[in-house]
Design a protein around this motif. Structure first.
Motif, PDB file in Angstrom:
ATOM      1  N   LEU A 434     -18.073  -6.026  -8.826  1.00 53.03           N
ATOM      2  CA  LEU A 434     -17.453  -6.582  -7.622  1.00 53.03           C
ATOM      3  C   LEU A 434     -16.044  -7.098  -7.901  1.00 53.03           C
ATOM      4  CD1 LEU A 434     -18.196  -7.378  -4.613  1.00 53.03           C
ATOM      5  CD2 LEU A 434     -18.618  -9.672  -5.514  1.00 53.03           C
ATOM      6  N   ASN A 486      -5.734 -14.604 -10.629  1.00 54.86           N
ATOM      7  CA  ASN A 486      -4.519 -13.890 -11.011  1.00 54.86           C
ATOM      8  C   ASN A 486      -4.597 -13.283 -12.398  1.00 54.86           C
ATOM      9  OD1 ASN A 486      -3.006 -14.309  -8.525  1.00 54.86           O
ATOM     10  ND2 ASN A 486      -3.262 -16.467  -9.069  1.00 54.86           N
ATOM     11  N   GLU A 489      -7.010  -7.759 -12.988  1.00 57.02           N
ATOM     12  CA  GLU A 489      -6.062  -6.653 -12.953  1.00 57.02           C
ATOM     13  C   GLU A 489      -5.690  -6.246 -11.514  1.00 57.02           C
ATOM     14  OE1 GLU A 489      -6.323  -1.956 -14.341  1.00 57.02           O
ATOM     15  OE2 GLU A 489      -8.033  -3.303 -14.604  1.00 57.02           O
ATOM     16  N   ASN A 490      -4.475  -5.716 -11.362  1.00 56.77           N
ATOM     17  CA  ASN A 490      -4.067  -5.111 -10.078  1.00 56.77           C
ATOM     18  C   ASN A 490      -4.251  -3.613 -10.190  1.00 56.77           C
ATOM     19  OD1 ASN A 490      -3.037  -7.551  -8.924  1.00 56.77           O
ATOM     20  ND2 ASN A 490      -1.259  -7.329 -10.251  1.00 56.77           N
ATOM     21  N   ARG A 491      -5.060  -3.036  -9.326  1.00 58.37           N
ATOM     22  CA  ARG A 491      -5.381  -1.613  -9.478  1.00 58.37           C
ATOM     23  C   ARG A 491      -5.374  -0.984  -8.092  1.00 58.37           C
ATOM     24  NH1 ARG A 491     -10.591  -1.770 -12.741  1.00 58.37           N
ATOM     25  NH2 ARG A 491     -11.646  -1.813 -10.748  1.00 58.37           N
ATOM     26  N   PRO A 497      -8.581   9.916   1.152  1.00 56.73           N
ATOM     27  CA  PRO A 497      -8.023   9.307   2.364  1.00 56.73           C
ATOM     28  C   PRO A 497      -9.075   9.327   3.469  1.00 56.73           C
ATOM     29  CG  PRO A 497      -7.173  11.540   2.092  1.00 56.73           C
ATOM     30  CD  PRO A 497      -8.001  11.240   0.875  1.00 56.73           C
TER      31      PRO A 497
ATOM     32  N   GLU B 121       2.809   2.330   8.494  1.00 49.96           N
ATOM     33  CA  GLU B 121       3.287   3.443   7.666  1.00 49.96           C
ATOM     34  C   GLU B 121       2.918   3.251   6.203  1.00 49.96           C
ATOM     35  OE1 GLU B 121       7.437   3.539   8.690  1.00 49.96           O
ATOM     36  OE2 GLU B 121       6.926   4.206  10.727  1.00 49.96           O
ATOM     37  N   GLY B 127      -3.534   6.532   2.891  1.00 49.94           N
ATOM     38  CA  GLY B 127      -4.702   7.236   3.414  1.00 49.94           C
ATOM     39  C   GLY B 127      -5.557   6.431   4.374  1.00 49.94           C
ATOM     40  N   TYR B 128      -4.993   5.377   4.965  1.00 52.11           N
ATOM     41  CA  TYR B 128      -5.758   4.579   5.926  1.00 52.11           C
ATOM     42  C   TYR B 128      -5.583   5.136   7.340  1.00 52.11           C
ATOM     43  CZ  TYR B 128      -6.582   0.929   2.444  1.00 52.11           C
ATOM     44  OH  TYR B 128      -7.011   0.229   1.354  1.00 52.11           O
ATOM     45  N   PHE B 225     -12.515  -6.264  -6.550  1.00 53.23           N
ATOM     46  CA  PHE B 225     -11.460  -7.256  -6.297  1.00 53.23           C
ATOM     47  C   PHE B 225     -10.142  -6.798  -6.929  1.00 53.23           C
ATOM     48  CE2 PHE B 225      -9.499 -11.531  -6.706  1.00 53.23           C
ATOM     49  CZ  PHE B 225      -9.808 -12.076  -5.466  1.00 53.23           C
ATOM     50  N   ALA B 226     -10.236  -6.099  -8.068  1.00 54.92           N
ATOM     51  CA  ALA B 226      -9.024  -5.592  -8.718  1.00 54.92           C
ATOM     52  C   ALA B 226      -8.343  -4.558  -7.821  1.00 54.92           C
ATOM     53  CB  ALA B 226      -9.365  -4.977 -10.071  1.00 54.92           C
ATOM     54  N   ASP B 227      -9.142  -3.742  -7.128  1.00 51.02           N
ATOM     55  CA  ASP B 227      -8.579  -2.759  -6.187  1.00 51.02           C
ATOM     56  C   ASP B 227      -7.868  -3.457  -5.031  1.00 51.02           C
ATOM     57  OD1 ASP B 227      -9.587  -0.472  -7.538  1.00 51.02           O
ATOM     58  OD2 ASP B 227     -11.566  -0.903  -6.707  1.00 51.02           O
ATOM     59  N   LYS B 229      -6.491  -6.403  -5.132  1.00 46.66           N
ATOM     60  CA  LYS B 229      -5.237  -6.967  -5.645  1.00 46.66           C
ATOM     61  C   LYS B 229      -4.167  -5.889  -5.772  1.00 46.66           C
ATOM     62  CE  LYS B 229      -4.841 -10.072  -8.707  1.00 46.66           C
ATOM     63  NZ  LYS B 229      -4.812 -10.517 -10.096  1.00 46.66           N
ATOM     64  N   GLY B 230      -4.551  -4.749  -6.321  1.00 47.26           N
ATOM     65  CA  GLY B 230      -3.584  -3.663  -6.494  1.00 47.26           C
ATOM     66  C   GLY B 230      -3.035  -3.175  -5.165  1.00 47.26           C
ATOM     67  N   THR B 231      -3.931  -3.065  -4.190  1.00 49.50           N
ATOM     68  CA  THR B 231      -3.510  -2.596  -2.861  1.00 49.50           C
ATOM     69  C   THR B 231      -2.525  -3.580  -2.228  1.00 49.50           C
ATOM     70  OG1 THR B 231      -5.627  -1.495  -2.572  1.00 49.50           O
ATOM     71  CG2 THR B 231      -4.367  -1.934  -0.568  1.00 49.50           C
ATOM     72  N   LEU B 233      -0.648  -5.771  -3.764  1.00 43.93           N
ATOM     73  CA  LEU B 233       0.617  -5.784  -4.503  1.00 43.93           C
ATOM     74  C   LEU B 233       1.479  -4.600  -4.067  1.00 43.93           C
ATOM     75  CD1 LEU B 233       2.441  -6.995  -6.664  1.00 43.93           C
ATOM     76  CD2 LEU B 233       1.270  -5.587  -8.365  1.00 43.93           C
ATOM     77  N   HIS B 234       0.826  -3.443  -3.927  1.00 44.59           N
ATOM     78  CA  HIS B 234       1.536  -2.255  -3.449  1.00 44.59           C
ATOM     79  C   HIS B 234       2.161  -2.534  -2.083  1.00 44.59           C
ATOM     80  CE1 HIS B 234       2.269   2.035  -2.662  1.00 44.59           C
ATOM     81  NE2 HIS B 234       1.874   1.758  -1.442  1.00 44.59           N
ATOM     82  N   ARG B 247       0.398 -13.617  -5.524  1.00 49.33           N
ATOM     83  CA  ARG B 247      -0.456 -14.612  -6.162  1.00 49.33           C
ATOM     84  C   ARG B 247      -1.635 -14.850  -5.231  1.00 49.33           C
ATOM     85  NH1 ARG B 247       1.537 -20.876  -6.780  1.00 49.33           N
ATOM     86  NH2 ARG B 247       1.042 -20.926  -4.567  1.00 49.33           N
ATOM     87  N   LEU B 248      -2.831 -14.893  -5.778  1.00 50.79           N
ATOM     88  CA  LEU B 248      -4.010 -15.135  -4.946  1.00 50.79           C
ATOM     89  C   LEU B 248      -4.582 -16.510  -5.245  1.00 50.79           C
ATOM     90  CD1 LEU B 248      -3.803 -11.922  -5.251  1.00 50.79           C
ATOM     91  CD2 LEU B 248      -6.168 -11.933  -4.457  1.00 50.79           C
ATOM     92  N   PHE B 309     -13.432  -4.160   0.466  1.00 51.22           N
ATOM     93  CA  PHE B 309     -12.519  -5.295   0.605  1.00 51.22           C
ATOM     94  C   PHE B 309     -11.905  -5.278   1.992  1.00 51.22           C
ATOM     95  CE2 PHE B 309      -9.410  -2.395  -1.734  1.00 51.22           C
ATOM     96  CZ  PHE B 309      -8.521  -2.206  -0.679  1.00 51.22           C
TER      97      PHE B 309
END
Lengths: 811, 342
Positions: A434, A486, A489-491, A497, B121, B127-128, B225-227, B229-231, B233-234, B247-248, B309
C-alpha cells in the motif's frame, strides 16, 4: 488546541528548537498553524526592592521611592496606594517595554505595547515605573502595584528578570487537529506521546501523591444509575469535601490562559487542567445540589428543558443524554452543565464527574444545540473509557492541594461492560504494498510500539485511547506518518491509459470556448445561484417558477435558488463593469442551469450565455467603430454554429418577456429548439442599473450536441468559373429575408450556389412599410463552364419569382 | 583623324549628360537629343559622306559602338530613375511607426477555466479520462459511500447546502469517484479526473460558496502511496515548473487512508520563505491519499485485489498561486480589466 511548550515539557523532555518542534509536529500530522511567543512584549522589567518611600515635595498624592534594581538604586515616582517600604515590586526600567493591555472600560480595545521613558513629575524625574500584575501581562486585572512578597513560591532577587520570576517566557503552538488526531491529541499527554514517538524519549505521567482522605465511604454518598448504556458506557464520581472555592494560584491561571481557557475558580480550573492533561473532560457539581447523591444518566424527555451554564435555556429531545438528579436535570451529558448545579463561592463539597459517552451522540447534541464546549469537542471525537478513574483521582489530588479539603475514599464507578482493546492483524506485505515501501516487520512494530501499541505474534493491540484506529489501513497510516511521508519514493505509475473515448460534449465545450475567444469575447464565471427576484425582474410569470431548485439553508437571499437561466448573472456582470466605467463588453459563460423535472435529482443543463453591449473591438484611432447590435450577436452565434457543423439554423420570431418585443428570436435546427437571442428590454436592463442596450443569447448545448455529426466531409471546390449577378428590388418589409433567400435558391436551381444580402435601404424614395434589398447571386456548375445565355435565363426566372412575391425590381 | 576625336567627345558628352540627369523628363530630353531619329549620335552616321572611302568601314563600326554605349548609359539611367521614382513614392507613403498598433481584441478564457484546462491536459497526457457527475447530489454519494456516515465527526469539516433531507449541493467532486467506479467495475484501470463545481457554506476572502475542484482517481493492481507521490510531483512540475518540489503532511479524509495534505514549494521565493508562503517556503495545494478500503468496496472493487489513490485540488487555489492572485473575489467579479489579463 493550544499547547504551551513549557507545560508540555512537564511530560516529556524536548531537545528541539521552537521551529523544529513545530515542523516535527506538522510532519506527523499534528498541523501547527502558528507559534506565538508569550512574554515577548515584556522587556526590561526586573524585581525591584523598595528601600525608601518619601512624600513628593510638591505633589501630595505622589511618593518618591528609592528602588534597588540590582545594579543600581533608581528614583521612581508612584501614586499607587499600596506602596510601602520593604517590598519587592516588578519595576520597568527606562528603555523597557510593557505589553498591550485591555483599555479600562472597553473589553475589545487594547493599548499599544509601549516603551518606557524618563518622566518628570513636578520637578522629580522618575527613572522607571512600578507595575501591577496586569501591566506585565500576568493577570487579567489587578489593583495597585504588585507586591511580589505576597505571592508564594517566587524567587525574589533585586534585578532578576521578571519573566524568569514568573516563568513568563514560553511558546504556544496552535495545533489544527483533524478529527482522527483530535481523539487522542486534544491533551498534553496525547501530544507528548506523539513527541515521544518522534524523538524516542519516554513520557512522564503526572504523579498522584499522598492526598488527605476522609473517613467516609463513597458508596454511602453517591449512587449512579445508567439507563442507557449505549450512550453512556461508563459513569463515575468522586467526592472531595471541605474545599474552599476561590481564585486559582497564578501558575494554574497562567497555564489555562496559555491553553486558551479562561480561569474561573480553583475547582473548575482544576477540572479543566486535568482535562487538558489527559483529554478526559471532568465536571464538578456542588454535591449538595445533587438530591440524595443520586445520579441518573438517561435520555431527555421530549421537550425537557435545562438552563445551561451560559444562561441559555435549552430544549431537549429523546436523542439527547442527560445527567440528572432525581428531581431535575443536572447537565447535558458531555456537553455542558446546568446553571443551577454549578460550583459556587459557598460550595464546600464537590462531586467530580468522570465519564465516557458515545461520541456521535455527544457530537449530534452539541451540533444541534450549537454548543462548542471543550468537553463536547473531546467526547465528540472519542475519549478513552479507561482513563476515567485515573483522571478524576488526579483532579481530586490536585484539588486538595490547591483548595484544601479531603478526598472521600473510593470511586462510585458504573462501568457495566469494560471496553476491550481492539486487536488487528499486522500484514506487513499488505502495508508495504500500500505504501510502496519495503520495511521489515521489526521496523513496523518499532513504530507502532513507540506510539503505545503493543504487538504480539503479529497482532496489534490498540489502546482504548485510539478509537480512530479501526483496521489495517489505519495502522499503515501510523507507520507511514512516523516513518515519514517524505521519505517514501516518488514513482510515476506504469500502467495502461484509461480505455475511453474523450467525451464529445467536453470537446464541444472546448471548441466553443476557443471560437468565442477567437471572436473577441471574454469568458466569465459566475455563481450557480439566483435571487428569487431574478425571474420576476425578467418578467417571468410566477406560475412558471415551479421547476426551480431551492436551497433549504442558503447563506444569503441572493443564493436561495439555483439558476434556471444564465441571463441574470450575465446582466450582473455587465452592470458591474458599466458601474466601473467599462462600457464595451462582450461576454460569454459556459455554465449549467438547474431544472427540477419530477422526482429525483434535477436536470443540470449545460448552456452557453452570450452578452454584448457598447462597442465591439473598440478603440483604435484609425478604424470605424462597430456598435454591438442584434446582427452582430447573430453573426457571432452563426459563426459558432457554422464551426460546430450543425444543420442550417432557422430564426423564428419569439416572445420572451425579457427581450425587446420586436428584436428577438428562437433558434431552430429543423424542429430542435437550440436557443434564443435578442435585445434586452430597456426596462429589464434598468432593473440591473444598466441604461445601455444589451444583446443576449442563450444556447442549449445538449441540443446542439445532438445535432453534431460524428464526422463531416468537405465540399469540393468548384473547378469551373462562377458568375456573379446582383439583383435589387423594393418589397414589403414584412416579407422575411430568409424566405426570399429560400425562394431565390429554389428558383435558381441547380446553378445558383449562393445568395448574399448586401444592402438594405428604407427611407427617402421608398414607400412606407417597404424597403429596398440588394442580393448578390453566385452561379456555377461543377461540371462545366456556364454560358452567359443560360445564366441569363435562370436569372430571369429568379426575377419573375420575386415579382410574383410582390417585388418591384430596381435592376 | 578629326572625326574620331569628335565622335569620342560626343560619346563622352552624351554618356556624361545621361548619367548626371536628375529627372525622368531630362533623361527623355537627352535621349531625344542623342538617340532620337535626328539625335546627335544616331545622326552622326550621316557624316559618312564626308569620310574618305577607306575609313568608312571603320567609321561605321565606331559610330555603331558609340551608339550602343550611349544607349546602355541611357537604359542604365532609366532603371535608376524608375527605382528612384518608386523610392520617392514610398517616401510619400511614410507613416509614424510609433503610433499604436490596431487593438485587436481577441477574447480571453477565464483564468479558472484556463487553469482547469491546463490541469486536464497534464493528466490527459498521463492517460487519465475525464469523468463527470451531478452537482446536485444525493447525500448517499456525497457522504455515505465515501465513509462519512450521518453523525461522523468529519461532517463538521464541510458545512453543506441542502436541497432536501437526502439531496445536497455536492461539497466535493469525490462522489464522482463512486459513481464512476460503480459504472466501471470490475474493469481496470480506473483512471479519471473529475473537474467541476462544488459548494460549501463559506464566504470570505479565501472562501467562496461556489468553487471548482479537480478530483483524481487511479484504481489498479499494485498502486501505492509512492505512485501517488510520483504522480503529484509530476503534476507540480508541469504546473509550476521543473524546479517545483512537493511535501506531504499527514492529514485526514474519511475516504482515504493514509491521507495527506500536499504542499508545493513556493513559486514566488523558490522555497526560501516570503510573504506569500508566510515564510514557510511551502504552499498547500491539494489533499490526497490511498482510497479507503470501504470506498473501494462501495465502488464495487475488492480491496484485497486492487489499491487506489485519489486526490482533490481547488482550481481557485491553484490559479491564485500560479498567477499571484491575492483576492478570491476577483475570480467571480468578472471585471473586464481582470479578465483581459489572461
Amino acid at each position: 488546541m493550544k499547547i504551551s511548550r513549557k507545560w508540555l515539557e512537564d511530560y516529556i523532555d524536548i531537545d528541539m528548537s521552537v521551529g523544529e518542534l513545530a515542523d516535527g509536529l506538522s510532519m506527523i500530522g499534528l498541523t501547527v498553524d502558528g507559534v506565538s511567543e508569550i512574554g515577548s512584549e515584556v522587556e526590561g522589567v526586573v524585581v525591584g526592592y523598595v528601600r525608601e518611600v518619601a512624600m513628593h515635595p510638591d505633589a501630595g498624592r505622589l511618593v518618591v521611592c528609592k528602588v534597588d534594581v540590582g545594579t543600581d538604586i533608581k528614583t521612581i515616582v508612584t501614586g499607587a496606594p499600596n506602596i510601602r517600604e520593604g517590598i519587592h515590586v516588578p519595576t520597568v526600567l527606562v528603555g523597557g517595554r510593557l505589553p498591550a493591555v485591555p483599555m479600562p472600560g472597553n473589553e475589545k480595545a487594547t493599548t499599544a505595547s509601549w516603551e518606557i521613558e524618563p518622566v518628570e513629575f513636578h520637578g522629580v524625574v522618575s527613572e522607571g515605573m512600578l507595575c501591577s500584575l496586569a501591566e506585565i501581562g500576568v493577570a487579567q486585572e489587578s489593583m495597585g502595584i504588585a507586591i511580589l512578597d505576597e505571592i508564594p513560591g517566587l524567587d525574589l532577587v533585586p534585578g532578576k528578570d521578571i519573566k524568569e520570576v514568573f516563568g513568563l517566557k514560553d511558546y504556544v503552538y496552535e495545533l489544527d487537529l483533524t478529527p482522527n488526531y483530535a481523539s487522542h491529541c486534544q491533551s498534553y499527554l496525547g501530544v507528548a506521546r506523539e513527541v515521544s514517538a518522534l524523538t524516542g524519549r519516554d513520557i512522564k505521567e503526572p504523579e498522584i501523591g499522598e492526598y488527605p482522605a476522609s473517613e467516609e465511604n463513597i458508596d454511602d454518598l453517591v449512587s449512579i444509575e445508567i439507563k442507557d448504556e449505549d450512550l453512556c458506557p461508563r459513569y463515575s464520581a468522586r467526592i472531595v469535601k471541605g474545599v474552599k472555592v476561590g481564585e486559582s494560584p497564578l501558575w494554574l491561571q497562567q497555564r489555562l490562559e496559555a491553553a486558551g481557557m479562561r480561569p474561573i475558580n480553583n475547582v473548575v480550573d482544576v477540572t479543566n487542567y486535568v482535562m487538558l492533561e489527559y483529554g478526559q473532560p471532568l465536571h464538578a457539581f456542588d454535591y449538595h445540589l445533587v438530591k440524595d447523591g443520586k445520579i441518573i444518566v438517561r435520555r431527555a424527555y421530549e421537550g425537557e428543558t435545562i438552563t445551561t451554564l451560559d444562561g441559555v435555556e435549552r430544549k431537549l429531545g429523546s436523542a439527547d443524554l442527560l445527567i440528572a438528579g432525581s428531581d431535575r436535570p443536572l447537565a447535558i451529558a458531555g456537553v455542558m452543565g446546568s446553571l443551577d448545579s454549578e460550583v459556587r463561592e459557598d460550595t464546600r463539597d464537590i462531586l467530580i464527574e468522570s465519564a465516557h459517552f458515545y461520541n456521535r451522540s455527544v457530537l449530534a447534541t452539541a451540533r444541534r444545540l450549537g454548543i462548542n464546549s471543550e468537553a463536547a469537542s473531546r467526547f465528540g471525537r472519542g475519549s478513552d473509557p479507561n482513563i476515567v478513574a485515573k483522571a478524576s483521582l488526579r483532579a481530586a489530588d490536585l484539588l486538595t492541594s490547591i483548595a484544601g479539603g479531603k478526598v472521600v475514599t473510593g470511586i462510585a464507578d458504573a462501568y457495566p461492560q469494560k471496553a476491550l482493546e481492539k486487536k488487528i492483524e499486522l500484514n506487513g506485505e499488505y502495508i508495504n504494498g500500500l505504501l510502496g515501501l519495503s520495511l521489515s516487520e521489526r521496523e513496523m512494530i518499532d513504530i507502532l510500539e513507540s506510539l503505545g501499541f503493543s504487538v504480539e505474534n503479529m497482532v496489534v493491540i490498540v489502546p482504548t485511547r485510539r478509537p480512530d484506529i479501526e483496521g489495517m489501513v489505519d495502522l499503515a497510516e501510523e507507520i507511514a506518518r512516523h516513518y515519514g511521508y517524505n521519505r517514501i519514493e516518488n514513482r510515476v505509475p506504469e500502467g495502461k491509459p484509461a480505455d475511453e473515448q474523450p467525451k464529445r460534449h467536453l470537446k464541444t465545450k472546448k471548441e466553443i470556448r476557443e471560437r468565442l475567444v477567437g471572436l473577441g469575447l471574454d469568458e466569465i464565471v459566475t455563481y450557480s445561484f439566483m435571487h428569487p427576484f431574478e425571474l420576476k425582474r425578467l418578467g417571468v410569470e410566477a406560475g412558471k417558477w415551479t421547476k426551480v431548485v431551492k436551497i433549504a439553508n442558503p447563506m444569503t437571499e441572493d443564493q436561495r435558488y439555483l439558476r434556471t437561466t444564465l441571463i441574470p448573472n450575465l446582466l450582473h456582470a455587465v452592470s458591474y463593469n458599466i458601474r466601473h466605467q467599462q462600457k464595451d463588453l462582450a461576454f460569454f459563460e459556459l455554465g449549467k442551469v438547474y431544472i427540477q423535472e419530477g422526482e429525483g435529482l434535477p436536470l443540470e443543463n449545460p448552456v452557453l450565455g452570450i452578452g454584448l453591449t457598447g462597442e465591439f473591438m473598440a478603440g483604435h484611432w484609425s478604424k470605424q467603430v462597430m456598435k454591438t447590435d442584434f446582427f452582430l450577436l447573430k453573426g457571432i452565434v452563426e459563426n459558432l454554429f457554422g464551426g460546430l457543423h450543425i444543420g442550417k439554423r432557422d430564426y423564428q420570431v419569439s416572445s420572451y418577456s425579457w427581450y425587446h418585443p420586436g428584436r428577438q428570436a428562437d433558434i431552430f435546427v429543423g424542429d430542435v429548439h437550440i436557443g434564443h437571442l435578442g435585445e434586452i428590454r430597456l426596462d429589464v436592463a434598468e432593473e440591473y442599473d444598466v441604461e445601455e442596450r444589451v444583446y443576449v443569447a442563450e444556447i442549449y448545448l445538449r441540443q446542439v450536441e445532438s445535432l453534431r455529426a460524428e464526422l463531416f466531409g468537405y465540399e469540393q471546390i468548384g473547378r469551373y468559373p462562377s458568375v456573379q449577378r446582383d439583383i435589387a428590388f423594393i418589397i414589403d418589409a414584412s416579407v422575411r429575408v430568409a424566405d426570399l433567400e429560400k425562394k431565390i435558391l429554389q428558383a435558381g436551381e441547380p446553378i445558383v450556389k449562393g445568395v448574399r444580402l448586401f444592402d438594405v435601404y428604407a427611407g427617402k424614395g421608398i414607400p412606407e412599410g417597404m424597403h429596398s434589398l440588394a442580393f448578390s447571386l453566385i452561379y456555377r456548375d461543377n461540371t462545366r463552364t456556364l454560358q452567359d445565355a443560360e445564366v441569363e435565363e435562370v436569372h430571369e426566372r429568379v426575377r419573375e419569382i420575386l415579382q410574383e412575391l410582390g417585388a418591384s425590381l430596381r435592376s | 583623324m578629326e572625326w574620331q576625336e569628335e565622335l569620342s567627345a560626343l560619346k563622352r558628352e552624351a554618356v556624361q549628360n545621361l548619367k548626371t540627369s536628375s529627372a525622368p523628363a531630362e533623361l527623355e530630353e537627352l535621349r531625344v537629343k542623342y538617340l532620337g531619329k535626328k539625335g546627335l549620335v544616331t545622326g552622326y552616321l550621316k557624316k559618312i559622306k564626308e569620310i574618305p572611302g577607306e575609313q568608312r568601314p571603320e567609321f561605321g563600326k565606331l559610330v555603331n559602338e558609340a551608339r550602343v554605349e550611349v544607349e546602355n548609359a541611357y537604359e542604365e539611367m532609366k532603371l535608376v530613375m524608375v527605382s528612384r521614382e518608386k523610392e520617392l513614392a514610398y517616401q510619400a507613403e511614410k507613416i509614424d511607426v510609433s503610433m499604436p498598433g490596431l487593438d485587436i481584441s481577441v477574447g480571453h478564457r477565464h483564468v479558472l477555466m484556463r487553469t482547469q484546462e491546463e490541469i486536464e491536459e497534464i493528466f490527459a497526457a498521463l492517460g487519465y479520462a475525464i469523468a463527470e457527475g451531478p452537482e446536485v447530489e444525493y447525500e448517499y454519494f456525497n457522504f455515505e459511500t465515501l465513509n462519512i456516515p450521518k453523525d461522523h465527526p468529519a461532517r463538521d469539516m464541510q458545512d453543506s447546502f441542502y436541497i432536501s433531507d437526502e439531496v445536497v449541493l455536492r461539497t466535493h467532486t469525490s462522489p464522482v469517484q463512486i459513481r464512476y467506479m460503480q459504472g466501471h467495475a470490475p474493469q481496470l484501470p480506473v483512471k479519471i479526473i473529475a473537474p467541476g463545481r462544488v459548494y460549501r457554506r463559506d464566504d470570505d476572502v479565501t472562501h467562496s460558496p461556489v468553487f471548482h475542484q479537480v478530483e483524481g482517481l487511479l484504481v489498479d493492481k499494485g498502486v501505492s502511496f509512492a505512485d501517488l507521490k510520483g504522480t503529484l510531483l509530476h503534476f507540480a512540475k508541469r504546473m509550476f515548473g521543473d524546479s517545483a518540489r512537493i511535501r506531504l503532511r499527514p492529514s485526514y479524509f474519511p475516504f482515504t487512508e493514509p491521507s495527506a495534505e500536499v504542499d508545493v514549494s513556493c513559486s514566488i521565493c523558490g522555497g526560501d520563505g516570503c510573504n506569500i508562503c508566510k515564510g514557510t517556503g511551502w504552499l498547500e495545494i491539494l489533499g490526497a491519499g490511498m482510497v479507503h478500503p470501504k470506498v473501494l468496496v462501495n465502488g464495487g472493487y475488492d480491496p484485497n485485489e486492487v489499491n487506489g489513490f485519489a486526490f482533490g485540488m481547488g482550481i481557485e487555489r491553484i490559479a491564485m498561486l500560479k498567477y499571484g492572485i491575492d483576492d478570491m473575489r476577483l475570480l467571480y467579479q468578472n471585471d473586464v480589466r481582470f479578465l483581459k489579463q489572461f
